[in-house]
Scaffold this motif. Structure first.
Motif, PDB file in Angstrom:
ATOM      1  N   ARG A  90       0.931  -1.181   0.142  1.00 36.85           N
ATOM      2  CA  ARG A  90      -0.001   0.094  -0.159  1.00 36.85           C
ATOM      3  C   ARG A  90       0.993   1.284  -0.018  1.00 36.85           C
ATOM      4  NH1 ARG A  90      -3.180   2.886   4.388  1.00 36.85           N
ATOM      5  NH2 ARG A  90      -1.729   2.236   5.732  1.00 36.85           N
ATOM      6  N   ALA A  91       0.530   2.185  -0.734  1.00 36.68           N
ATOM      7  CA  ALA A  91       1.307   3.439  -0.572  1.00 36.68           C
ATOM      8  C   ALA A  91       0.161   4.334   0.014  1.00 36.68           C
ATOM      9  CB  ALA A  91       1.146   4.251  -1.980  1.00 36.68           C
ATOM     10  N   GLU A  92       1.022   4.980   1.210  1.00 36.37           N
ATOM     11  CA  GLU A  92       0.059   5.802   2.391  1.00 36.37           C
ATOM     12  C   GLU A  92       0.161   7.466   2.001  1.00 36.37           C
ATOM     13  OE1 GLU A  92       1.851   5.276   6.269  1.00 36.37           O
ATOM     14  OE2 GLU A  92       1.844   3.020   6.146  1.00 36.37           O
ATOM     15  N   GLY A  93       1.044   7.716   1.096  1.00 34.22           N
ATOM     16  CA  GLY A  93       0.895   9.181   0.834  1.00 34.22           C
ATOM     17  C   GLY A  93       2.257   9.891   1.042  1.00 34.22           C
ATOM     18  N   LEU A  94       2.310  11.152   0.790  1.00 32.32           N
ATOM     19  CA  LEU A  94       3.555  11.870   1.129  1.00 32.32           C
ATOM     20  C   LEU A  94       3.543  12.342   2.472  1.00 32.32           C
ATOM     21  CD1 LEU A  94       3.249  14.007  -2.091  1.00 32.32           C
ATOM     22  CD2 LEU A  94       4.663  12.065  -1.890  1.00 32.32           C
ATOM     23  N   HIS A  95       4.803  12.464   2.943  1.00 32.94           N
ATOM     24  CA  HIS A  95       5.132  13.094   4.292  1.00 32.94           C
ATOM     25  C   HIS A  95       6.520  14.029   4.153  1.00 32.94           C
ATOM     26  CE1 HIS A  95       5.296  13.208   8.584  1.00 32.94           C
ATOM     27  NE2 HIS A  95       6.500  13.282   8.594  1.00 32.94           N
ATOM     28  N   VAL A  96       6.120  15.129   4.933  1.00 35.07           N
ATOM     29  CA  VAL A  96       7.260  16.112   4.837  1.00 35.07           C
ATOM     30  C   VAL A  96       8.045  15.667   6.013  1.00 35.07           C
ATOM     31  CG1 VAL A  96       8.000  18.477   5.127  1.00 35.07           C
ATOM     32  CG2 VAL A  96       5.974  18.015   3.908  1.00 35.07           C
ATOM     33  N   ILE A  97       9.410  15.425   5.718  1.00 27.98           N
ATOM     34  CA  ILE A  97      10.556  15.284   6.958  1.00 27.98           C
ATOM     35  C   ILE A  97      11.114  16.271   7.211  1.00 27.98           C
ATOM     36  CG2 ILE A  97      12.220  13.824   7.651  1.00 27.98           C
ATOM     37  CD1 ILE A  97      11.507  11.571   5.428  1.00 27.98           C
ATOM     38  N   ALA A  98      10.988  16.989   8.418  1.00 27.83           N
ATOM     39  CA  ALA A  98      11.760  18.094   9.088  1.00 27.83           C
ATOM     40  C   ALA A  98      13.447  17.737   9.118  1.00 27.83           C
ATOM     41  CB  ALA A  98      11.083  18.645  10.030  1.00 27.83           C
ATOM     42  N   ALA A  99      14.123  18.677   9.152  1.00 27.62           N
ATOM     43  CA  ALA A  99      15.603  18.335   9.295  1.00 27.62           C
ATOM     44  C   ALA A  99      15.804  17.519  10.716  1.00 27.62           C
ATOM     45  CB  ALA A  99      16.266  19.542   9.284  1.00 27.62           C
ATOM     46  N   HIS A 100      15.028  17.900  11.640  1.00 24.68           N
ATOM     47  CA  HIS A 100      15.300  17.346  12.968  1.00 24.68           C
ATOM     48  C   HIS A 100      14.737  15.874  12.855  1.00 24.68           C
ATOM     49  CE1 HIS A 100      11.284  18.715  13.627  1.00 24.68           C
ATOM     50  NE2 HIS A 100      10.907  17.792  14.558  1.00 24.68           N
ATOM     51  N   GLU A 101      13.916  15.325  12.006  1.00 20.28           N
ATOM     52  CA  GLU A 101      13.532  14.048  12.022  1.00 20.28           C
ATOM     53  C   GLU A 101      14.350  13.313  11.164  1.00 20.28           C
ATOM     54  OE1 GLU A 101       8.638  14.400  12.031  1.00 20.28           O
ATOM     55  OE2 GLU A 101       9.589  15.022  10.073  1.00 20.28           O
ATOM     56  N   TRP A 102      15.489  13.612  10.459  1.00 14.81           N
ATOM     57  CA  TRP A 102      16.179  13.235   9.504  1.00 14.81           C
ATOM     58  C   TRP A 102      17.636  12.522  10.011  1.00 14.81           C
ATOM     59  CZ3 TRP A 102      15.821  10.417   5.548  1.00 14.81           C
ATOM     60  CH2 TRP A 102      16.926   9.906   4.808  1.00 14.81           C
ATOM     61  N   ASP A 103      17.805  11.360  10.029  1.00 17.45           N
ATOM     62  CA  ASP A 103      19.190  10.575  10.388  1.00 17.45           C
ATOM     63  C   ASP A 103      19.793   9.912   9.128  1.00 17.45           C
ATOM     64  OD1 ASP A 103      21.523   9.566  11.391  1.00 17.45           O
ATOM     65  OD2 ASP A 103      20.135   8.763  13.193  1.00 17.45           O
ATOM     66  N   SER A 104      21.026  10.334   8.682  1.00 19.55           N
ATOM     67  CA  SER A 104      21.535   9.962   7.630  1.00 19.55           C
ATOM     68  C   SER A 104      22.742   8.787   8.088  1.00 19.55           C
ATOM     69  CB  SER A 104      22.172  10.996   6.722  1.00 19.55           C
ATOM     70  OG  SER A 104      23.207  11.531   7.340  1.00 19.55           O
ATOM     71  N   SER A 105      23.071   8.487   9.146  1.00 13.63           N
ATOM     72  CA  SER A 105      23.879   7.463   9.908  1.00 13.63           C
ATOM     73  C   SER A 105      23.698   6.193   9.470  1.00 13.63           C
ATOM     74  CB  SER A 105      24.395   7.746  11.086  1.00 13.63           C
ATOM     75  OG  SER A 105      23.166   7.681  11.797  1.00 13.63           O
ATOM     76  N   PRO A 106      22.477   5.672   9.173  1.00 16.77           N
ATOM     77  CA  PRO A 106      22.616   4.245   9.048  1.00 16.77           C
ATOM     78  C   PRO A 106      22.860   3.994   7.750  1.00 16.77           C
ATOM     79  CG  PRO A 106      20.294   5.186   9.774  1.00 16.77           C
ATOM     80  CD  PRO A 106      21.311   6.330   9.768  1.00 16.77           C
ATOM     81  N   ARG A 107      23.272   4.750   6.713  1.00 13.23           N
ATOM     82  CA  ARG A 107      23.657   4.384   5.156  1.00 13.23           C
ATOM     83  C   ARG A 107      25.024   4.189   5.349  1.00 13.23           C
ATOM     84  NH1 ARG A 107      24.773  10.031   2.284  1.00 13.23           N
ATOM     85  NH2 ARG A 107      24.918  11.346   3.975  1.00 13.23           N
ATOM     86  N   GLU A 108      25.492   4.397   6.520  1.00 12.02           N
ATOM     87  CA  GLU A 108      26.840   3.940   6.649  1.00 12.02           C
ATOM     88  C   GLU A 108      27.314   2.655   7.128  1.00 12.02           C
ATOM     89  OE1 GLU A 108      29.176   7.286   7.838  1.00 12.02           O
ATOM     90  OE2 GLU A 108      28.068   8.387   6.664  1.00 12.02           O
ATOM     91  N   LEU A 109      25.984   1.995   7.677  1.00 11.29           N
ATOM     92  CA  LEU A 109      26.427   0.603   8.258  1.00 11.29           C
ATOM     93  C   LEU A 109      26.332  -0.524   7.294  1.00 11.29           C
ATOM     94  CD1 LEU A 109      23.396   0.995  11.035  1.00 11.29           C
ATOM     95  CD2 LEU A 109      26.038   1.181  11.373  1.00 11.29           C
ATOM     96  N   PRO A 110      27.072  -1.243   7.500  1.00 13.62           N
ATOM     97  CA  PRO A 110      27.137  -2.435   6.239  1.00 13.62           C
ATOM     98  C   PRO A 110      25.686  -3.238   6.143  1.00 13.62           C
ATOM     99  CG  PRO A 110      28.474  -3.246   8.375  1.00 13.62           C
ATOM    100  CD  PRO A 110      27.807  -1.715   8.516  1.00 13.62           C
ATOM    101  N   GLY A 111      25.606  -3.534   4.838  1.00 14.48           N
ATOM    102  CA  GLY A 111      24.320  -4.098   4.529  1.00 14.48           C
ATOM    103  C   GLY A 111      23.092  -3.462   4.292  1.00 14.48           C
TER     104      GLY A 111
END
Length: 161
Positions: free
Chosen positions: A97-118
Motif C-alpha cells: 500500500r502507498a500511504e501518501g506523502l510526508h514532509v520530513i523536517a531536518a530534525h526528523e532525519w538521520d543519515s547515519s544508517p547508510r554508513e552501516l554494512p548491509g
C-alpha cells in the motif's frame, strides 16, 4: 550524494510492505498505479519480479519482498506499483500500500544508517512520531551486476563509456 539534504524539509512517499513502513524521496517517484499482471522476464536478476506494460512502456518490477527478506506472496489486485527511477532506469516497485506523502523536517532525519554494512540502498531514517521509516535510495538499489543482467534481459546495449 545524500538524496535528502539535512538543511531543509523534504517530501517522501511512504509505503508499507508486510506491515512495515518504508519511504522514497518524492523526486524519485513518477506515479502510483494499481497492480496489474506481470510478464516473466527470462534471464532477469532475481530481484526483478517481472515486466509491467504501463501504457506501452515496459518497466521492470523490482521485488522488494526478496530484497528486504520478506516472505513471497502472489500479486494481489489490492497491491500498488510505485513507478520510480532507479538511477537512469525507470522501474516499478510492488508494495502492499502507498500511504501518501510526508514532509520530513531536518530534525526528523538521520543519515547515519547508510554508513552501516548491509544497508547500501538506504539513504537514511526518518524519525517520525509514530516510528522509524527507512528511506531508500533507488540509485543504489540494483548492484552493478544486477543492472547489467537486467540490461541483457531487456535487450539493452550499453552505450560507449
Amino acid at each position: 550524494m545524500n538524496p535528502l539534504p539535512e538543511a531543509r524539509p523534504q517530501e517522501v512517499l511512504l509505503f508499507t510492505l508486510e506491515r512495515q513502513r518504508y519511504g522514497l524521496p518524492v523526486e524519485d517517484v513518477r506515479e502510483l498505479v494499481r497492480a496489474a499482471r506481470l510478464t516473466h522476464l527470462p534471464q532477469a536478476p532475481d530481484v526483478v519480479e517481472g515486466l509491467l506494460n504501463l501504457r506501452g512502456e515496459l518497466l521492470p518490477v523490482l521485488d522488494l519482498r526478496r530484497r528486504f527478506r520478506h516472505p513471497a506472496r502472489p500479486l494481489s489486485p489490492m497491491d500498488h506499483f510505485i513507478v520510480a527511477r532507479a538511477g537512469p532506469r525507470p522501474v516499478a516497485l510492488r508494495v502492499d500500500r502507498a500511504e501518501g506523502l510526508h514532509v520530513i523536517a531536518a530534525h526528523e532525519w538521520d543519515s547515519s544508517p547508510r554508513e552501516l554494512p548491509g544497508v547500501g540502498f538506504v539513504a537514511g531514517v526518518a524519525k517520525l512520531p509514530d516510528g522509524l521509516v527507512l528511506v531508500h535510495d533507488l540509485r543504489s538499489f540494483l548492484s552493478e551486476a544486477e543492472a547489467l543482467q537486467l540490461d541483457t534481459a531487456l535487450g539493452d546495449r550499453p552505450g560507449p563509456a
